[in-house]
Design a protein around this motif. Structure first.
Motif, mmCIF file in Angstrom:
data_model
loop_
_atom_site.group_PDB
_atom_site.id
_atom_site.type_symbol
_atom_site.label_atom_id
_atom_site.label_comp_id
_atom_site.label_asym_id
_atom_site.label_seq_id
_atom_site.Cartn_x
_atom_site.Cartn_y
_atom_site.Cartn_z
ATOM 1 N N PRO A 161 4.721 6.047 22.887
ATOM 2 C CA PRO A 161 5.310 6.275 21.563
ATOM 3 C C PRO A 161 6.136 5.071 21.111
ATOM 4 C CG PRO A 161 6.533 7.462 23.225
ATOM 5 C CD PRO A 161 5.373 6.834 23.915
ATOM 6 N N TYR A 162 5.871 4.601 19.899
ATOM 7 C CA TYR A 162 6.536 3.407 19.380
ATOM 8 C C TYR A 162 7.975 3.724 18.969
ATOM 9 C CZ TYR A 162 1.912 1.296 19.127
ATOM 10 O OH TYR A 162 0.682 0.800 19.434
ATOM 11 N N ARG A 163 8.874 2.798 19.256
ATOM 12 C CA ARG A 163 10.278 2.915 18.834
ATOM 13 C C ARG A 163 10.469 1.971 17.648
ATOM 14 N NH1 ARG A 163 13.758 5.241 22.255
ATOM 15 N NH2 ARG A 163 15.476 3.825 21.830
ATOM 16 N N VAL A 164 10.752 2.553 16.482
ATOM 17 C CA VAL A 164 10.846 1.780 15.241
ATOM 18 C C VAL A 164 12.314 1.680 14.834
ATOM 19 C CG1 VAL A 164 10.059 1.581 12.856
ATOM 20 C CG2 VAL A 164 8.585 2.653 14.554
ATOM 21 N N LEU A 165 12.809 0.447 14.771
ATOM 22 C CA LEU A 165 14.197 0.179 14.386
ATOM 23 C C LEU A 165 14.263 0.088 12.864
ATOM 24 C CD1 LEU A 165 16.688 -0.266 16.151
ATOM 25 C CD2 LEU A 165 16.317 -2.698 15.956
ATOM 26 N N ILE B 274 20.452 -5.948 14.216
ATOM 27 C CA ILE B 274 19.022 -5.710 14.482
ATOM 28 C C ILE B 274 18.399 -6.921 15.159
ATOM 29 C CG2 ILE B 274 16.777 -5.448 13.321
ATOM 30 C CD1 ILE B 274 18.236 -3.581 11.313
ATOM 31 N N VAL B 275 18.723 -8.131 14.677
ATOM 32 C CA VAL B 275 18.163 -9.351 15.274
ATOM 33 C C VAL B 275 18.607 -9.500 16.723
ATOM 34 C CG1 VAL B 275 18.197 -11.877 15.172
ATOM 35 C CG2 VAL B 275 17.831 -10.572 13.100
ATOM 36 N N ASP B 276 19.882 -9.244 17.002
ATOM 37 C CA ASP B 276 20.387 -9.336 18.377
ATOM 38 C C ASP B 276 19.698 -8.330 19.292
ATOM 39 O OD1 ASP B 276 22.090 -11.345 17.680
ATOM 40 O OD2 ASP B 276 23.864 -10.065 17.498
ATOM 41 N N ARG B 277 19.551 -7.101 18.806
ATOM 42 C CA ARG B 277 18.933 -6.047 19.618
ATOM 43 C C ARG B 277 17.471 -6.365 19.910
ATOM 44 N NH1 ARG B 277 20.821 -0.956 20.867
ATOM 45 N NH2 ARG B 277 22.590 -1.200 19.464
ATOM 46 N N VAL B 278 16.779 -6.913 18.918
ATOM 47 C CA VAL B 278 15.352 -7.223 19.084
ATOM 48 C C VAL B 278 15.145 -8.417 20.017
ATOM 49 C CG1 VAL B 278 13.418 -8.185 17.772
ATOM 50 C CG2 VAL B 278 14.512 -6.142 16.985
ATOM 51 N N THR B 279 16.055 -9.396 19.982
ATOM 52 C CA THR B 279 15.918 -10.537 20.893
ATOM 53 C C THR B 279 16.190 -10.118 22.330
ATOM 54 O OG1 THR B 279 18.169 -11.149 20.274
ATOM 55 C CG2 THR B 279 16.399 -12.454 19.332
ATOM 56 N N GLN B 280 17.090 -9.164 22.532
ATOM 57 C CA GLN B 280 17.389 -8.703 23.894
ATOM 58 C C GLN B 280 16.307 -7.788 24.432
ATOM 59 O OE1 GLN B 280 21.225 -6.883 23.616
ATOM 60 N NE2 GLN B 280 22.301 -8.821 23.338
ATOM 61 N N HIS B 281 15.872 -6.823 23.615
ATOM 62 C CA HIS B 281 14.883 -5.831 24.050
ATOM 63 C C HIS B 281 13.659 -5.933 23.157
ATOM 64 C CE1 HIS B 281 18.361 -4.211 26.119
ATOM 65 N NE2 HIS B 281 18.984 -4.115 24.961
ATOM 66 N N CYS C 243 11.134 -3.953 22.916
ATOM 67 C CA CYS C 243 10.405 -2.685 22.844
ATOM 68 C C CYS C 243 10.429 -2.068 21.452
ATOM 69 C CB CYS C 243 10.962 -1.699 23.873
ATOM 70 S SG CYS C 243 12.696 -1.310 23.605
ATOM 71 N N TYR C 244 10.917 -2.783 20.447
ATOM 72 C CA TYR C 244 11.073 -2.215 19.108
ATOM 73 C C TYR C 244 10.112 -2.835 18.106
ATOM 74 C CZ TYR C 244 15.563 -0.474 20.830
ATOM 75 O OH TYR C 244 16.545 0.153 21.553
ATOM 76 N N ILE C 245 9.744 -2.017 17.111
ATOM 77 C CA ILE C 245 9.109 -2.499 15.884
ATOM 78 C C ILE C 245 10.208 -2.438 14.833
ATOM 79 C CG2 ILE C 245 7.404 -1.974 14.104
ATOM 80 C CD1 ILE C 245 5.728 -0.638 16.298
ATOM 81 N N VAL C 246 10.391 -3.481 14.052
ATOM 82 C CA VAL C 246 11.460 -3.505 13.052
ATOM 83 C C VAL C 246 10.890 -3.083 11.704
ATOM 84 C CG1 VAL C 246 13.175 -4.918 11.882
ATOM 85 C CG2 VAL C 246 12.690 -5.306 14.278
ATOM 86 N N ALA C 247 11.499 -2.050 11.099
ATOM 87 C CA ALA C 247 11.079 -1.561 9.789
ATOM 88 C C ALA C 247 12.084 -2.044 8.748
ATOM 89 C CB ALA C 247 11.012 -0.038 9.803
ATOM 90 N N THR C 248 11.651 -2.973 7.894
ATOM 91 C CA THR C 248 12.536 -3.513 6.861
ATOM 92 C C THR C 248 11.730 -4.016 5.669
ATOM 93 O OG1 THR C 248 14.321 -5.074 6.417
ATOM 94 C CG2 THR C 248 12.575 -5.835 7.873
ATOM 95 N N CYS C 249 12.394 -4.068 4.518
ATOM 96 C CA CYS C 249 11.799 -4.662 3.320
ATOM 97 C C CYS C 249 12.581 -5.889 2.879
ATOM 98 C CB CYS C 249 11.767 -3.637 2.192
ATOM 99 S SG CYS C 249 10.712 -2.238 2.569
ATOM 100 N N ILE D 223 11.136 -14.691 16.142
ATOM 101 C CA ILE D 223 11.212 -14.097 17.479
ATOM 102 C C ILE D 223 9.803 -13.679 17.892
ATOM 103 C CG2 ILE D 223 12.297 -12.307 18.888
ATOM 104 C CD1 ILE D 223 14.372 -12.056 16.543
ATOM 105 N N PRO D 224 9.284 -14.184 19.004
ATOM 106 C CA PRO D 224 7.914 -13.838 19.392
ATOM 107 C C PRO D 224 7.787 -12.411 19.898
ATOM 108 C CG PRO D 224 8.938 -15.227 21.049
ATOM 109 C CD PRO D 224 9.900 -15.134 19.925
ATOM 110 N N GLY D 225 6.657 -11.774 19.585
ATOM 111 C CA GLY D 225 6.333 -10.454 20.125
ATOM 112 C C GLY D 225 7.025 -9.286 19.458
ATOM 113 N N VAL D 226 7.546 -9.466 18.228
ATOM 114 C CA VAL D 226 8.222 -8.364 17.533
ATOM 115 C C VAL D 226 7.488 -8.076 16.218
ATOM 116 C CG1 VAL D 226 10.376 -7.536 16.531
ATOM 117 C CG2 VAL D 226 10.427 -9.026 18.525
ATOM 118 N N PRO D 227 6.793 -6.933 16.112
ATOM 119 C CA PRO D 227 6.105 -6.582 14.865
ATOM 120 C C PRO D 227 7.078 -6.125 13.789
ATOM 121 C CG PRO D 227 5.223 -5.384 16.745
ATOM 122 C CD PRO D 227 6.485 -6.011 17.186
ATOM 123 N N ILE D 228 6.647 -6.254 12.533
ATOM 124 C CA ILE D 228 7.475 -5.872 11.387
ATOM 125 C C ILE D 228 6.715 -4.828 10.570
ATOM 126 C CG2 ILE D 228 8.632 -6.698 9.313
ATOM 127 C CD1 ILE D 228 8.553 -9.514 10.617
#
Length: 198
Positions: free
Chosen positions: A64-68, A143-150, A152-158, A169-174
């Motif tokens: 299950p995907y975790r979407v930030l 959000i940027v700090d959390r995504v660089t550390q972990h 496991c998140y997909i970032v949902a933003t406009c 940041i490599p490996g982080v979908p938007i």
């Protein structure tokens, strides 16, 4: 008739090593007590590469995907009349868990009465609440700090600026909203190791 210019001849003269250069060399290289100034110039906190990344393949991403979720993503979802969890499942074809940080909640509370519907949606029991330890309530940095550390998140933003920062940041979908539905960017690259887009 003018005098013809002579072109310089290379490797004719031998350069002599002066006593000053020998002394400088001894001080710089051969002195064991001298401090290394190049090590001092390096940044103190060099970010370590995440163990979840294998080249561009992100092993931490999977259903299950975790979407930030960001503040403006909730607002745009309301404007486009989209239910967050259902629309995410239609986009990713898998179970999704929307995650909200304390900073995003604080931002929604600061926006006041106009965004009370967004705040009510964010307080839904289906959403995971992520606590923040840092000072301040600026959600983008959080959000940027959390995504660089972990990873496991997909970032949902406009937000364009946040998207631009996350693309570095490599490996982080938007995830973003386009044509009244959710769309995902960089997910094949993150999960399939740089697969070409179709």
């Amino acid at each position: 008739m003018g005098k013809a210019k002579k072109t310089p001849k290379f490797a004719v003269k031998k350069k002599l090593v002066s006593s000053k250069t020998i002394k400088k060399y001894k001080e710089e290289v051969l002195n064991p007590n001298k401090k290394d100034t190049q090590k001092d110039k390096l940044p103190k906190n060099v970010p370590t590469v995440s163990s979840a990344l294998y080249f561009t393949y992100n092993t931490a991403l999977g259903p299950p995907y975790r979407v930030l979720v960001d503040t403006n993503f909730i607002n745009f979802s309301i404007q486009n009349k989209l239910d967050l969890v259902d629309a995410m499942m239609q986009c990713l074809y898998a179970k999704c868990t929307p995650c909200i940080t304390d900073c995003v909640m604080a931002e929604l509370e600061k926006l006041g009465q106009k965004y009370r519907v967004a705040l009510r949606i964010a307080k839904d029991s289906r959403f995971d609440r992520l606590p923040c330890i840092h000072k301040g309530t600026y959600a983008d940095d959080c959000i940027v700090d959390r995504v660089t550390q972990h990873k496991c998140y997909i970032v949902a933003t406009c937000d364009r600026d946040l998207k631009r920062r996350i693309r570095k940041i490599p490996g982080v979908p938007i995830m973003y909203i386009t044509q009244h539905k959710y769309s995902i960017e960089r997910l094949p690259e993150a999960t399939l190791g740089g697969a070409p887009r179709i």
